[in-house]
Design an enzyme around this catalytic site. Structure first.
Site, PDB file in Angstrom:
ATOM      1  N   LYS A 182       0.871  -1.188   0.000  1.00 24.95           N
ATOM      2  CA  LYS A 182       0.000   0.000   0.000  1.00 24.95           C
ATOM      3  C   LYS A 182       0.906   1.236   0.000  1.00 24.95           C
ATOM      4  O   LYS A 182       1.302   1.741   1.043  1.00 24.95           O
ATOM      5  CB  LYS A 182      -0.883  -0.026   1.256  1.00 24.95           C
ATOM      6  CG  LYS A 182      -2.218   0.677   1.130  1.00 24.95           C
ATOM      7  CD  LYS A 182      -2.139   2.144   0.801  1.00 24.95           C
ATOM      8  CE  LYS A 182      -1.761   3.013   1.972  1.00 24.95           C
ATOM      9  NZ  LYS A 182      -1.552   4.434   1.597  1.00 24.95           N
ATOM     10  N   GLU A 258       9.180   1.592  10.908  1.00 22.02           N
ATOM     11  CA  GLU A 258      10.344   2.435  10.584  1.00 22.02           C
ATOM     12  C   GLU A 258       9.822   3.858  10.564  1.00 22.02           C
ATOM     13  O   GLU A 258       9.077   4.234   9.658  1.00 22.02           O
ATOM     14  CB  GLU A 258      10.865   2.111   9.173  1.00 22.02           C
ATOM     15  CG  GLU A 258      11.544   0.793   9.023  1.00 22.02           C
ATOM     16  CD  GLU A 258      12.985   0.812   9.494  1.00 22.02           C
ATOM     17  OE1 GLU A 258      13.424   1.825  10.074  1.00 22.02           O
ATOM     18  OE2 GLU A 258      13.661  -0.193   9.290  1.00 22.02           O
ATOM     19  N   CYS A 291      14.593  10.001   6.091  1.00 23.92           N
ATOM     20  CA  CYS A 291      14.348   9.759   7.512  1.00 23.92           C
ATOM     21  C   CYS A 291      15.642   9.756   8.311  1.00 23.92           C
ATOM     22  O   CYS A 291      15.671  10.178   9.456  1.00 23.92           O
ATOM     23  CB  CYS A 291      13.635   8.438   7.690  1.00 23.92           C
ATOM     24  SG  CYS A 291      14.492   7.109   6.866  1.00 23.92           S
ATOM     25  N   GLU A 392      10.745  16.599  13.736  1.00 23.72           N
ATOM     26  CA  GLU A 392      11.208  16.268  12.392  1.00 23.72           C
ATOM     27  C   GLU A 392      10.563  17.231  11.397  1.00 23.72           C
ATOM     28  O   GLU A 392       9.344  17.277  11.276  1.00 23.72           O
ATOM     29  CB  GLU A 392      10.818  14.823  12.063  1.00 23.72           C
ATOM     30  CG  GLU A 392      11.374  14.377  10.737  1.00 23.72           C
ATOM     31  CD  GLU A 392      10.911  12.985  10.345  1.00 23.72           C
ATOM     32  OE1 GLU A 392       9.698  12.724  10.441  1.00 23.72           O
ATOM     33  OE2 GLU A 392      11.755  12.176   9.942  1.00 23.72           O
TER      34      GLU A 392
HETATM   35  P1  NAD Z   1       2.871   9.104   6.714  1.00 19.98           P
HETATM   36  O1  NAD Z   1       3.079   8.502   8.049  1.00 19.98           O
HETATM   37  O2  NAD Z   1       1.957  10.243   6.570  1.00 19.98           O
HETATM   38  O3  NAD Z   1       2.335   7.998   5.680  1.00 19.98           O
HETATM   39  C1  NAD Z   1       3.012   6.796   5.440  1.00 19.98           C
HETATM   40  C2  NAD Z   1       2.041   5.783   4.853  1.00 19.98           C
HETATM   41  O4  NAD Z   1       1.035   5.467   5.816  1.00 19.98           O
HETATM   42  C3  NAD Z   1       1.297   6.247   3.609  1.00 19.98           C
HETATM   43  O5  NAD Z   1       1.156   5.151   2.736  1.00 19.98           O
HETATM   44  C4  NAD Z   1      -0.053   6.657   4.172  1.00 19.98           C
HETATM   45  O6  NAD Z   1      -1.079   6.605   3.193  1.00 19.98           O
HETATM   46  C5  NAD Z   1      -0.268   5.620   5.247  1.00 19.98           C
HETATM   47  N1  NAD Z   1      -1.178   6.008   6.337  1.00 19.98           N
HETATM   48  C6  NAD Z   1      -1.480   7.248   6.794  1.00 19.98           C
HETATM   49  N2  NAD Z   1      -2.339   7.175   7.847  1.00 19.98           N
HETATM   50  C7  NAD Z   1      -2.568   5.854   8.061  1.00 19.98           C
HETATM   51  C8  NAD Z   1      -3.344   5.134   9.018  1.00 19.98           C
HETATM   52  N3  NAD Z   1      -4.053   5.749   9.970  1.00 19.98           N
HETATM   53  N4  NAD Z   1      -3.347   3.782   8.965  1.00 19.98           N
HETATM   54  C9  NAD Z   1      -2.609   3.125   8.036  1.00 19.98           C
HETATM   55  N5  NAD Z   1      -1.865   3.754   7.085  1.00 19.98           N
HETATM   56  C10 NAD Z   1      -1.824   5.099   7.113  1.00 19.98           C
HETATM   57  O7  NAD Z   1       4.345   9.434   6.177  1.00 19.98           O
HETATM   58  P2  NAD Z   1       4.761  10.186   4.853  1.00 19.98           P
HETATM   59  O8  NAD Z   1       4.382  11.607   4.988  1.00 19.98           O
HETATM   60  O9  NAD Z   1       4.263   9.415   3.675  1.00 19.98           O
HETATM   61  O10 NAD Z   1       6.366  10.023   4.905  1.00 19.98           O
HETATM   62  C11 NAD Z   1       7.189  10.841   5.660  1.00 19.98           C
HETATM   63  C12 NAD Z   1       7.555  10.188   6.968  1.00 19.98           C
HETATM   64  O11 NAD Z   1       8.123   8.896   6.739  1.00 19.98           O
HETATM   65  C13 NAD Z   1       8.601  10.936   7.754  1.00 19.98           C
HETATM   66  O12 NAD Z   1       8.224  11.036   9.093  1.00 19.98           O
HETATM   67  C14 NAD Z   1       9.846  10.084   7.613  1.00 19.98           C
HETATM   68  O13 NAD Z   1      10.772  10.211   8.653  1.00 19.98           O
HETATM   69  C15 NAD Z   1       9.281   8.730   7.556  1.00 19.98           C
HETATM   70  N6  NAD Z   1      10.219   7.790   6.921  1.00 19.98           N
HETATM   71  C16 NAD Z   1      10.879   6.906   7.726  1.00 19.98           C
HETATM   72  C17 NAD Z   1      11.788   6.034   7.176  1.00 19.98           C
HETATM   73  C18 NAD Z   1      12.520   5.057   8.042  1.00 19.98           C
HETATM   74  O14 NAD Z   1      13.037   4.088   7.507  1.00 19.98           O
HETATM   75  N7  NAD Z   1      12.600   5.237   9.334  1.00 19.98           N
HETATM   76  C19 NAD Z   1      12.021   6.027   5.806  1.00 19.98           C
HETATM   77  C20 NAD Z   1      11.341   6.941   5.011  1.00 19.98           C
HETATM   78  C21 NAD Z   1      10.417   7.816   5.603  1.00 19.98           C
END
Ligand code: NAD
Length: 488
Positions: A182, A258, A291, A392
């Protein structure tokens, strides 16, 4: 700007539109204009994906036929190779990658990571012999077998979508799980290609499914709450990670997270390449949307003014060499969306209100195009309790914090609810190593050592996550332990 192919769902072996033909525009970060259309999955589509993945796990030999799995994962990898150019296009137009970044984190490192998974796969342990023990007058032979956990939901973000999608999908497939990928609403194409190439590779129906939609929550939450999904592997923000844990609790789902980071780089007073170490921390690669980026630079008080001067010069030299989608030298483009731009700009405003000094940048740059451009930005005179040092930002904003001595540097680095990554640079290797060992993060780089690669476990302490992705550990995350004891 290019028009990307329509992003289709992949459910039960079929590439298809969403039920009822629902679709949505994918907005390109460079222009703020549509760059493609994506199917907008309904609840019925997600339900169909869950049924298919469950059936493929329970009723086929996918979980047990390792040879078949490895052969298909290799064939899949070859198809991704043949589509390198398209992957690059998707990274540019969906995720806003600059051309100079495409061949690093976005495509090359991601595909290298896939190769690393295949290389380390033979090290995965499938059995462990615990030997015999005599109890109750009998001899018992005890051993563990490690089995795939079942149906995996892989929920991924938009920042480095290919890298994260591979990190989850390939590991889960190698482990013998079936998968529902997803991807984020902004990057459906980088998910859809997993469906398209799975169809070409000839995976059994249901082993891989890809669903996405315009609503960021709906499909993901269905997967998290459904008892037929055994494990959720999530990469994204800490806030959503917490919600996934909460929502997953009702079905006692295994969750792998993550999450975000606010990693510190400590440059010690005796760093042999002090100027280079300071300058390279400029947060410009992919507009700071990583991240594990080192977004807090910690420098000794005794060399603070010098560090500020180095940064001022470095940002001036970087100048306007960013934000051109046609320039292969550029490593920085826009941020992903209007919403993200507003968020980053609000942090820049906040930093000034909190009393930090805006050393460089700080402005939105609409002159670069209709997309979401923010100047490389650096705050000095930052204290670690400021929100710009604790939260962040996920944009091109570096904060620079002075420290007194090694103890103070360690304290500042660790005074964060995150714990993803970090770095220490210094001339005395033993001193730098001692500091690295005391940093409470999932990875630390000493003198710019590369601690992120497909054969190494990656993950966070504290609010940066639970579990490890990549490497043997990343594959073993998808296994259950079954202990068998037999009298002999
Ligand atoms: P996000 O948390 O908004 O969304 C991530 C995913 O989760 C998307 O596919 C989104 O549609 C889905 N999602 C959102 N709400 C949900 C819910 N309630 N239930 C299930 N799924 C849900 O993150 P983003 O804005 O897409 O990405 C940025 C973030 O990702 C930053 O905080 C970054 O640090 C983190 N990130 C972490 C790593 C790591 O390996 N630690 C790597 C890349 C990005």
């Amino acid at each position: 700007m290019a028009q990307l192919p329509d992003a289709k769902l992949f459910i039960d072996g079929q590439l298809r539109d969403a039920t009822g033909g629902r679709s949505y525009d994918v907005i390109g970060p460079w222009t703020g204009q549509p760059v493609g259309r994506a199917a907008d999955a309904t609840a019925a589509d997600v339900e169909a994906a869950i049924i298919a993945a469950r059936r493929a796990f329970d009723d086929t030999d996918w979980a047990t036929n390792t040879e078949k799995r490895v052969a298909l994962v290799r064939k899949y990898r070859e198809l991704f190779e043949a589509n390198r150019a398209r992957l690059g296009e998707l990274a540019v137009h969906e995720a806003g990658a600059a051309l100079g970044a495409v061949n690093r984190a976005h495509v090359d490192m991601a595909l290298d990571g896939w190769d690393d998974y295949l290389r380390v796969f033979p090290q995965v342990k499938w059995e462990r012999d615990y030997g015999t023990r005599d109890t109750w007058g009998m001899t018992h032979h005890r051993f563990a077998v490690y089995e795939p956990v079942g149906v995996v939901a892989a929920i991924t973000p938009w920042n480095v979508p290919l890298y994260v999608n591979i990190g989850k999908v390939v590991a889960a497939l190698l482990a013998g799980c079936t998968v529902i990928l997803k991807p984020a609403p902004n990057t459906p194409g980088m998910g859809a290609i997993f469906g398209e190439l799975a169809a070409q590779a000839g995976f059994p129906a249901g082993v891989i499914n890809v669903v996405f939609g315009s609503d960021p929550v709906e499909a993901g939450e269905m997967l998290v709450t459904d008892p037929r999904v055994d494990l959720v592997s999530f990469t994204g923000s800490t806030g959503v990670g917490k919600r996934i844990m909460e929502k997953g609790a009702a079905t006692l789902k295994r969750v792998f997270l993550e999450l975000g980071g606010k990693s510190a780089k400590i440059v010690l007073d005796d760093a042999p390449n002090f100027a280079q170490d300071v300058a390279m921390t400029m947060l410009v690669f992919h507009a700071g949307q990583g991240c594990a980026v080192q977004s807090r630079l910690l420098v000794p008080k005794s060399r603070y003014q010098e560090a500020c001067a180095i940064l001022k010069h470095a940002y001036a030299s970087f100048g306007d060499n960013w934000g051109d989608p046609a320039n292969p030298q550029h490593i920085m483009g826009p941020v992903i969306s209007k919403r993200q731009m507003e968020r980053v700009m609000s942090y820049i405003e906040l930093g000034q209100k909190e009393g930090a000094t805006l050393l460089c940048g700080g402005k939105a740059r609409p002159d670069k195009g209709g997309g979401y451009f923010i100047e490389p930005t650096c705050f000095t005179d930052v204290t670690n309790d400021m929100r710009i040092a604790q939260e962040e930002i996920f944009g091109p904003v570096l904060v620079v914090i002075p420290f007194e001595d090694d103890e103070d540097a360690i304290r500042i680095a660790n005074e964060s609810h995150y714990g993803l990554s970090g770095g220490v640079s210094g001339g005395d290797a033993a001193r730098a190593m001692k500091i690295a060992r005391r940093i409470r993060t999932g990875s630390v780089s000493v003198n710019n050592g590369m601690c992120i690669a497909g054969d190494l476990p990656f993950g966070g302490y504290k609010a940066s996550g639970i579990g490890r992705e990549w490497g043997v550990e990343g594959i073993e995350e998808f296994l259950e332990t079954k202990l068998i004891a037999a009298t002999v």
